[in-house]
Design an enzyme around this catalytic site. Structure first.
Site, PDB file in Angstrom:
ATOM      1  N   SER A  42       1.020  -1.395   0.069  1.00  0.00           N
ATOM      2  CA  SER A  42      -0.131  -0.002  -0.065  1.00  0.00           C
ATOM      3  C   SER A  42       0.929   1.201  -0.117  1.00  0.00           C
ATOM      4  O   SER A  42       2.041   1.374   0.397  1.00  0.00           O
ATOM      5  CB  SER A  42      -0.958  -0.039   1.278  1.00  0.00           C
ATOM      6  N   VAL A  44       1.258   4.105   1.610  1.00  0.00           N
ATOM      7  CA  VAL A  44       1.923   5.099   2.866  1.00  0.00           C
ATOM      8  C   VAL A  44       2.768   3.839   3.331  1.00  0.00           C
ATOM      9  O   VAL A  44       4.069   4.154   3.917  1.00  0.00           O
ATOM     10  CB  VAL A  44       0.851   5.288   3.892  1.00  0.00           C
ATOM     11  N   CYS A  45       2.651   2.687   3.741  1.00  0.00           N
ATOM     12  CA  CYS A  45       3.314   1.530   4.086  1.00  0.00           C
ATOM     13  C   CYS A  45       4.432   1.364   3.264  1.00  0.00           C
ATOM     14  O   CYS A  45       5.682   1.028   3.627  1.00  0.00           O
ATOM     15  CB  CYS A  45       2.614   0.148   4.048  1.00  0.00           C
ATOM     16  N   SER A  46       4.328   1.545   2.093  1.00  0.00           N
ATOM     17  CA  SER A  46       5.683   1.353   1.005  1.00  0.00           C
ATOM     18  C   SER A  46       6.627   2.526   1.333  1.00  0.00           C
ATOM     19  O   SER A  46       7.700   2.708   0.601  1.00  0.00           O
ATOM     20  CB  SER A  46       5.288   1.279  -0.426  1.00  0.00           C
TER      21      SER A  46
END
Length: 152
Positions: A42, A44-46
């Site tokens: 995803s 933001v997680c990346s």
């Protein structure tokens, strides 16, 4: 529920590194930073997990292990870690049991919220930051490093 000042809830989960990690195995040896995040791949997680991975040497210098945790499988974690160059262990909490112990499970969406817990060498939660929404990422690795350095 506030976990600050409480013993960190223990867990044993499979990791992207091929091992099984038990939180209490670090007790007496290392500080631990738990980074709960919603989903591999995803947007933001990346950004978030590669930032933590990029600061791994700084965390190691403070005697700290960083562990990423979410509900994705070890297989997905391995693929995401390879694609994004993430070196920290990513733990598969596929039932969200660990996220529930830390009060960050979003059961209706089947994900964990975004949260960071700092656990000292004695296994006590010293700091907890839970984002208001899973899409927010306000606590950066530099801030978490400052918290860890202040534990001494």
């Amino acid at each position: 529920m506030s976990l600050i000042g409480q013993p960190a809830p223990d867990f044993t989960l499979p990791a992207s590194t091929g091992e099984t990690i038990t939180l209490s195995s670090y007790r007496g040896q290392k500080n631990v930073v738990l980074v709960f995040y919603p989903l591999d791949f995803s947007s933001v997680c990346s950004i978030q997990l590669p930032e933590y991975s990029g600061r791994q040497d700084d965390f190691t210098d403070t005697g700290t292990v960083v562990l990423g945790i979410n509900r994705d499988s070890v297989h997905t974690h391995k693929a995401w870690a390879a694609e994004y160059g993430i070196d920290i262990p990513l733990l598969a909490d596929m039932t969200l049991d660990t996220a529930r112990k830390y009060g960050v499970a979003i059961d209706e969406r089947g994900i964990s919220g975004r949260a960071v817990f700092v656990i000292d060498r004695a296994g006590v939660v010293q700091s907890a930051h839970v984002e208001a929404s899973p899409g927010e990422y306000t606590v950066r690795p530099e801030q978490v490093l400052a918290t860890v350095r202040a534990l001494r």
